[in-house]
Design a protein around this motif. Structure first.
Motif, PDB file in Angstrom:
ATOM      1  N   ALA A  94       6.507 -13.007  -7.611  1.00 32.99           N
ATOM      2  CA  ALA A  94       5.914 -12.102  -8.590  1.00 32.99           C
ATOM      3  C   ALA A  94       4.417 -11.972  -8.402  1.00 32.99           C
ATOM      4  N   GLY A  95       3.764 -13.043  -7.926  1.00 30.76           N
ATOM      5  CA  GLY A  95       2.315 -13.021  -7.789  1.00 30.76           C
ATOM      6  C   GLY A  95       1.818 -11.985  -6.805  1.00 30.76           C
ATOM      7  N   GLY A  96       2.561 -11.754  -5.722  1.00 26.14           N
ATOM      8  CA  GLY A  96       2.110 -10.791  -4.730  1.00 26.14           C
ATOM      9  C   GLY A  96       2.957  -9.552  -4.652  1.00 26.14           C
ATOM     10  N   ALA A  97       3.964  -9.446  -5.486  1.00 25.82           N
ATOM     11  CA  ALA A  97       4.870  -8.313  -5.433  1.00 25.82           C
ATOM     12  C   ALA A  97       4.200  -7.048  -5.951  1.00 25.82           C
ATOM     13  N   PRO A  98       4.554  -5.887  -5.404  1.00 28.42           N
ATOM     14  CA  PRO A  98       4.024  -4.629  -5.932  1.00 28.42           C
ATOM     15  C   PRO A  98       4.433  -4.442  -7.396  1.00 28.42           C
ATOM     16  N   VAL A  99       3.612  -3.699  -8.115  1.00 23.31           N
ATOM     17  CA  VAL A  99       3.853  -3.432  -9.531  1.00 23.31           C
ATOM     18  C   VAL A  99       3.911  -1.927  -9.733  1.00 23.31           C
ATOM     19  N   ARG A 100       4.915  -1.466 -10.461  1.00 20.32           N
ATOM     20  CA  ARG A 100       5.068  -0.040 -10.736  1.00 20.32           C
ATOM     21  C   ARG A 100       4.543   0.286 -12.130  1.00 20.32           C
ATOM     22  N   ALA A 101       3.801   1.392 -12.213  1.00 15.48           N
ATOM     23  CA  ALA A 101       3.246   1.821 -13.497  1.00 15.48           C
ATOM     24  C   ALA A 101       3.693   3.245 -13.786  1.00 15.48           C
ATOM     25  N   ASP A 102       4.295   3.424 -14.950  1.00 13.64           N
ATOM     26  CA  ASP A 102       4.701   4.751 -15.400  1.00 13.64           C
ATOM     27  C   ASP A 102       3.493   5.427 -16.048  1.00 13.64           C
TER      28      ASP A 102
ATOM     29  N   GLN B  27      -1.188  -9.558  -8.853  1.00 12.79           N
ATOM     30  CA  GLN B  27      -1.764 -10.726  -8.175  1.00 12.79           C
ATOM     31  C   GLN B  27      -2.695 -11.507  -9.100  1.00 12.79           C
ATOM     32  N   GLY B  28      -2.342 -11.570 -10.366  1.00 10.63           N
ATOM     33  CA  GLY B  28      -3.115 -12.332 -11.335  1.00 10.63           C
ATOM     34  C   GLY B  28      -4.406 -11.670 -11.762  1.00 10.63           C
ATOM     35  N   ARG B  29      -4.610 -10.409 -11.400  1.00 11.38           N
ATOM     36  CA  ARG B  29      -5.825  -9.695 -11.770  1.00 11.38           C
ATOM     37  C   ARG B  29      -5.477  -8.449 -12.572  1.00 11.38           C
ATOM     38  N   PRO B  30      -6.355  -8.046 -13.484  1.00  6.87           N
ATOM     39  CA  PRO B  30      -6.088  -6.812 -14.229  1.00  6.87           C
ATOM     40  C   PRO B  30      -6.362  -5.588 -13.361  1.00  6.87           C
ATOM     41  N   VAL B  31      -5.498  -4.610 -13.469  1.00  6.12           N
ATOM     42  CA  VAL B  31      -5.675  -3.346 -12.761  1.00  6.12           C
ATOM     43  C   VAL B  31      -5.716  -2.232 -13.796  1.00  6.12           C
ATOM     44  N   SER B  32      -6.746  -1.406 -13.715  1.00  2.24           N
ATOM     45  CA  SER B  32      -6.915  -0.286 -14.634  1.00  2.24           C
ATOM     46  C   SER B  32      -6.468   0.998 -13.955  1.00  2.24           C
ATOM     47  N   VAL B  33      -5.597   1.728 -14.636  1.00  2.00           N
ATOM     48  CA  VAL B  33      -5.157   3.038 -14.167  1.00  2.00           C
ATOM     49  C   VAL B  33      -5.666   4.058 -15.179  1.00  2.00           C
ATOM     50  N   ILE B  34      -6.524   4.966 -14.743  1.00  2.00           N
ATOM     51  CA  ILE B  34      -7.176   5.919 -15.630  1.00  2.00           C
ATOM     52  C   ILE B  34      -6.761   7.336 -15.252  1.00  2.00           C
TER      53      ILE B  34
ATOM     54  N   PRO C 273      -4.717  -1.361  -2.851  1.00  2.00           N
ATOM     55  CA  PRO C 273      -3.770  -0.473  -2.164  1.00  2.00           C
ATOM     56  C   PRO C 273      -2.752   0.060  -3.161  1.00  2.00           C
ATOM     57  N   HIS C 274      -2.465   1.341  -3.093  1.00  2.00           N
ATOM     58  CA  HIS C 274      -1.471   1.911  -3.994  1.00  2.00           C
ATOM     59  C   HIS C 274      -0.907   3.194  -3.390  1.00  2.00           C
ATOM     60  N   ARG C 275       0.204   3.614  -3.916  1.00  2.00           N
ATOM     61  CA  ARG C 275       0.856   4.845  -3.483  1.00  2.00           C
ATOM     62  C   ARG C 275       1.626   5.413  -4.662  1.00  2.00           C
ATOM     63  N   TYR C 276       2.123   6.623  -4.498  1.00  2.00           N
ATOM     64  CA  TYR C 276       2.880   7.267  -5.560  1.00  2.00           C
ATOM     65  C   TYR C 276       4.348   7.329  -5.172  1.00  2.00           C
ATOM     66  N   GLU C 277       5.156   6.644  -5.964  1.00  7.67           N
ATOM     67  CA  GLU C 277       6.601   6.672  -5.744  1.00  7.67           C
ATOM     68  C   GLU C 277       7.173   8.010  -6.171  1.00  7.67           C
ATOM     69  N   SER C 278       6.578   8.597  -7.193  1.00  8.46           N
ATOM     70  CA  SER C 278       6.936   9.917  -7.685  1.00  8.46           C
ATOM     71  C   SER C 278       5.712  10.492  -8.378  1.00  8.46           C
ATOM     72  N   GLU C 279       5.844  11.648  -8.943  1.00 10.99           N
ATOM     73  CA  GLU C 279       4.720  12.271  -9.644  1.00 10.99           C
ATOM     74  C   GLU C 279       4.243  11.418 -10.802  1.00 10.99           C
ATOM     75  N   GLN C 280       5.132  10.642 -11.398  1.00 12.15           N
ATOM     76  CA  GLN C 280       4.811   9.897 -12.613  1.00 12.15           C
ATOM     77  C   GLN C 280       4.798   8.390 -12.429  1.00 12.15           C
ATOM     78  N   VAL C 281       5.008   7.899 -11.225  1.00 17.16           N
ATOM     79  CA  VAL C 281       5.050   6.447 -10.993  1.00 17.16           C
ATOM     80  C   VAL C 281       4.117   6.086  -9.852  1.00 17.16           C
TER      81      VAL C 281
ATOM     82  N   VAL D 274       2.643   2.885  -7.551  1.00 16.16           N
ATOM     83  CA  VAL D 274       2.995   1.531  -7.111  1.00 16.16           C
ATOM     84  C   VAL D 274       1.710   0.835  -6.673  1.00 16.16           C
ATOM     85  N   ILE D 275       1.352  -0.230  -7.376  1.00 16.89           N
ATOM     86  CA  ILE D 275       0.162  -1.010  -7.050  1.00 16.89           C
ATOM     87  C   ILE D 275       0.568  -2.132  -6.096  1.00 16.89           C
ATOM     88  N   GLY D 276      -0.151  -2.245  -4.985  1.00 17.37           N
ATOM     89  CA  GLY D 276       0.143  -3.311  -4.031  1.00 17.37           C
ATOM     90  C   GLY D 276       0.810  -2.854  -2.759  1.00 17.37           C
ATOM     91  N   GLU D 277       1.073  -1.550  -2.658  1.00 21.01           N
ATOM     92  CA  GLU D 277       1.630  -0.980  -1.441  1.00 21.01           C
ATOM     93  C   GLU D 277       0.797   0.226  -1.058  1.00 21.01           C
TER      94      GLU D 277
END
Length: 208
Positions: free
Chosen positions: A45-53, A68-75, A190-198, A200-203
């Motif tokens: 879980a510590g290094g796994a990508p995280v998905r944000a809707d 990865q134990g750090r806060p990530v801000s999505v604006i 590093p991040h990418r878009y899985e879809s228009e609304q999702v 992925v942080i960490g990939e």
């Protein structure tokens, strides 16, 4: 003959018992080895990508999640926020083009993002690791009080991030202003878009 048969039967029993115990010992010895090579759930879980809707993220708002134990801000930046960031005089910023190493390629523009309206930043001040506060509108300090849009140099501050620990200011793309305790921009993970609304942080985009 009877005694020989008994002895043979006992010998077969002892051999079978020894084989079974040996197999049990091998399995018992293997279990810790398998557990050693298999990462724990916490480690995964510590290094796994995280998905944000981001489907419900309104313009001018941000959501915060952990990676990865750090806060990530999505604006989600409004058109006005995008314009203020793009029009900001680069001379006021310490590293306007994010030339510091170990940043994704898409972190080099004025908005430091794949999509202009969506910013993704690690919410850790690059000075001493405090968490900057998000202030999307100009002229609002860390306590929400109007300062007539003035920063330390007496010029308009376009809004962005303010570190309450030592006063470092960053714009809406996480770029640090000059003459601040922090010397580096906020990190773009590093991040990418899985879809228009999702998102992925960490990939990175190449993983899509």
């Amino acid at each position: 003959m009877a005694e020989s048969g008994v002895n043979n039967g006992r010998r077969r029993f002892l051999l079978a018992s020894t084989s079974v115990m040996g197999a049990v010992g091998v399995v018992a010895a293997t279990i810790p080895l398998v557990a050693y090579w298999r990462p724990s759930a916490r480690a995964r879980a510590g290094g796994a990508p995280v998905r944000a809707d981001i489907s419900k993220l309104a313009a001018g708002q941000q959501l915060t999640l952990a990676w990865q134990g750090r806060p990530v801000s999505v604006i989600r930046r409004s058109p006005a926020m995008i314009a203020r960031t793009r029009d900001l005089d680069p001379a006021r910023l310490r590293d306007p083009h994010s030339r510091a190493p170990q940043q994704p390629g898409y972190a080099g523009g004025a908005l430091r993002a794949i999509r202009p309206e969506i910013g993704v930043l690690i919410g850790v001040c690059t000075h001493l690791g405090c968490s900057p506060n998000f202030h999307p509108e100009p002229g609002v300090d860390e306590f929400g009080r109007d300062r007539s849009g003035r920063d330390r140099s007496g010029r308009d501050w376009p809004g962005g991030y303010f570190c309450p620990c030592h006063g470092s200011r960053f714009d809406l793309a996480g770029r640090v202003f000059r003459d601040m305790p922090a010397t580096l921009n906020l990190v773009v993970p590093p991040h990418r878009y899985e879809s228009e609304q999702v998102v992925v942080i960490g990939e990175d985009e190449a993983a899509g």
